[in-house]
Design a protein around this motif. Structure first.
Motif, PDB file in Angstrom:
ATOM      1  N   ASP A   8     -16.074 -20.629  20.168  1.00 35.75           N
ATOM      2  CA  ASP A   8     -14.881 -20.898  19.374  1.00 35.75           C
ATOM      3  C   ASP A   8     -13.666 -20.669  20.256  1.00 35.75           C
ATOM      4  OD1 ASP A   8     -16.336 -21.559  17.244  1.00 35.75           O
ATOM      5  OD2 ASP A   8     -15.901 -19.779  16.055  1.00 35.75           O
ATOM      6  N   SER A   9     -12.526 -21.241  19.842  1.00 32.15           N
ATOM      7  CA  SER A   9     -11.347 -21.128  20.705  1.00 32.15           C
ATOM      8  C   SER A   9     -10.917 -19.671  20.898  1.00 32.15           C
ATOM      9  CB  SER A   9     -10.203 -21.965  20.151  1.00 32.15           C
ATOM     10  OG  SER A   9     -10.035 -21.655  18.802  1.00 32.15           O
ATOM     11  N   GLY A  10     -11.260 -18.808  19.920  1.00 28.43           N
ATOM     12  CA  GLY A  10     -10.884 -17.398  20.031  1.00 28.43           C
ATOM     13  C   GLY A  10     -11.735 -16.603  21.018  1.00 28.43           C
ATOM     14  N   LEU A  11     -12.810 -17.223  21.498  1.00 30.07           N
ATOM     15  CA  LEU A  11     -13.706 -16.484  22.405  1.00 30.07           C
ATOM     16  C   LEU A  11     -13.159 -16.570  23.832  1.00 30.07           C
ATOM     17  CD1 LEU A  11     -16.316 -14.808  22.345  1.00 30.07           C
ATOM     18  CD2 LEU A  11     -17.580 -16.869  22.859  1.00 30.07           C
ATOM     19  N   SER A  15     -12.637 -11.460  25.568  1.00 33.61           N
ATOM     20  CA  SER A  15     -13.634 -11.122  24.542  1.00 33.61           C
ATOM     21  C   SER A  15     -15.043 -11.160  25.124  1.00 33.61           C
ATOM     22  CB  SER A  15     -13.603 -12.025  23.318  1.00 33.61           C
ATOM     23  OG  SER A  15     -12.574 -12.920  23.308  1.00 33.61           O
ATOM     24  N   LEU A  16     -15.274 -12.087  26.061  1.00 36.44           N
ATOM     25  CA  LEU A  16     -16.615 -12.133  26.651  1.00 36.44           C
ATOM     26  C   LEU A  16     -16.878 -10.888  27.500  1.00 36.44           C
ATOM     27  CD1 LEU A  16     -16.943 -15.934  27.469  1.00 36.44           C
ATOM     28  CD2 LEU A  16     -18.493 -14.609  26.048  1.00 36.44           C
ATOM     29  N   LEU A  43     -21.621 -22.498  26.573  1.00 41.61           N
ATOM     30  CA  LEU A  43     -22.259 -21.232  26.967  1.00 41.61           C
ATOM     31  C   LEU A  43     -23.751 -21.466  27.129  1.00 41.61           C
ATOM     32  CD1 LEU A  43     -20.665 -18.934  24.227  1.00 41.61           C
ATOM     33  CD2 LEU A  43     -20.074 -18.884  26.665  1.00 41.61           C
ATOM     34  N   ILE A  44     -24.347 -20.740  28.077  1.00 42.28           N
ATOM     35  CA  ILE A  44     -25.817 -20.701  28.157  1.00 42.28           C
ATOM     36  C   ILE A  44     -26.198 -19.252  28.402  1.00 42.28           C
ATOM     37  CG2 ILE A  44     -25.953 -21.235  30.652  1.00 42.28           C
ATOM     38  CD1 ILE A  44     -28.480 -22.975  29.916  1.00 42.28           C
ATOM     39  N   ASP A  64     -23.254 -14.482  15.096  1.00 46.32           N
ATOM     40  CA  ASP A  64     -21.912 -14.137  15.576  1.00 46.32           C
ATOM     41  C   ASP A  64     -21.009 -15.368  15.402  1.00 46.32           C
ATOM     42  OD1 ASP A  64     -19.656 -13.515  17.285  1.00 46.32           O
ATOM     43  OD2 ASP A  64     -20.893 -11.943  18.168  1.00 46.32           O
ATOM     44  N   GLN A  65     -19.939 -15.182  14.648  1.00 43.74           N
ATOM     45  CA  GLN A  65     -19.064 -16.317  14.290  1.00 43.74           C
ATOM     46  C   GLN A  65     -18.205 -16.808  15.459  1.00 43.74           C
ATOM     47  OE1 GLN A  65     -19.239 -17.707  11.145  1.00 43.74           O
ATOM     48  NE2 GLN A  65     -20.953 -16.302  10.982  1.00 43.74           N
ATOM     49  N   ARG A  66     -18.302 -16.138  16.610  1.00 40.17           N
ATOM     50  CA  ARG A  66     -17.433 -16.517  17.732  1.00 40.17           C
ATOM     51  C   ARG A  66     -17.960 -17.692  18.539  1.00 40.17           C
ATOM     52  NH1 ARG A  66     -16.631 -10.478  19.833  1.00 40.17           N
ATOM     53  NH2 ARG A  66     -18.815 -10.390  19.154  1.00 40.17           N
TER      54      ARG A  66
END
Ligand SMILES: Cc1cc2nc3c(=O)[nH]c(=O)nc-3n(C[C@H](O)[C@H](O)[C@H](O)COP(=O)(O)O)c2cc1C
Length: 130
Positions: A8-11, A15-16, A43-44, A64-66
């Motif tokens: 998501d754009s917020g990730l 945050s990672l 992502l992988i 996880d909603q991210r």
């Protein structure tokens, strides 16, 4: 297990890195090793461990909603792990510089770990590291 997803754009990068810090605690406690590659828009993640532990963590991660559009790319059994340590490695494939984090790896370092993944799935992983 290997899955792919779309962040998501917020990730954000930060945050990672935060996820990475928490993941060390959980993954080491549960005997899990793995590697997460972020290409900015994809992502992988490789998750290795006992089947029940991998399934449980994947269940947590997939709720996880991210990130979304989570697709299992590979599930299989092996005597050997690809990763030489427990926890979770992270690589941003677009960064040349090294982030100051014990579990952060540049894409060239990441290729060494993930070079052990064979066949088509190895090629898929490599495509996230090019
Ligand atoms: C792409 C992605 C990968 C993640 N990988 C892991 C992981 O390997 N280990 C882990 O403990 N949490 C991982 N998480 C975080 C979990 O989904 C979850 O946020 C974390 O376990 C904390 O859960 P809680 O807030 O319910 O305590 C990941 C999250 C995302 C979005």
């Amino acid at each position: 297990m290997i899955y792919t997803s779309l962040p998501d754009s917020g990730l954000s990068e930060d945050s990672l890195v935060d996820i990475l810090k928490d993941a060390q605690i959980y993954n080491i406690k549960h005997g899990i090793s793995g590697f997460l590659v972020s290409t900015n828009d994809k992502l992988i993640q490789l998750i290795e461990g006992k089947k029940e532990d991998v399934t449980k963590l994947f269940d947590i991660i997939s709720n996880d909603q991210r990130h979304h559009d989570i697709v299992i790319a590979y599930e299989g059994y092996s005597e050997n792990r690809c990763m030489p340590f427990l926890g979770m490695g992270l690589c941003f494939n677009y960064l040349v510089r090294h982030l100051d984090h014990r579990f952060y790896f540049t894409k060239n370092q990441a290729k060494d770990f993930n070079g052990l993944i064979e066949g088509n799935i190895g090629q898929l992983f490599k495509s996230y590291l090019s």
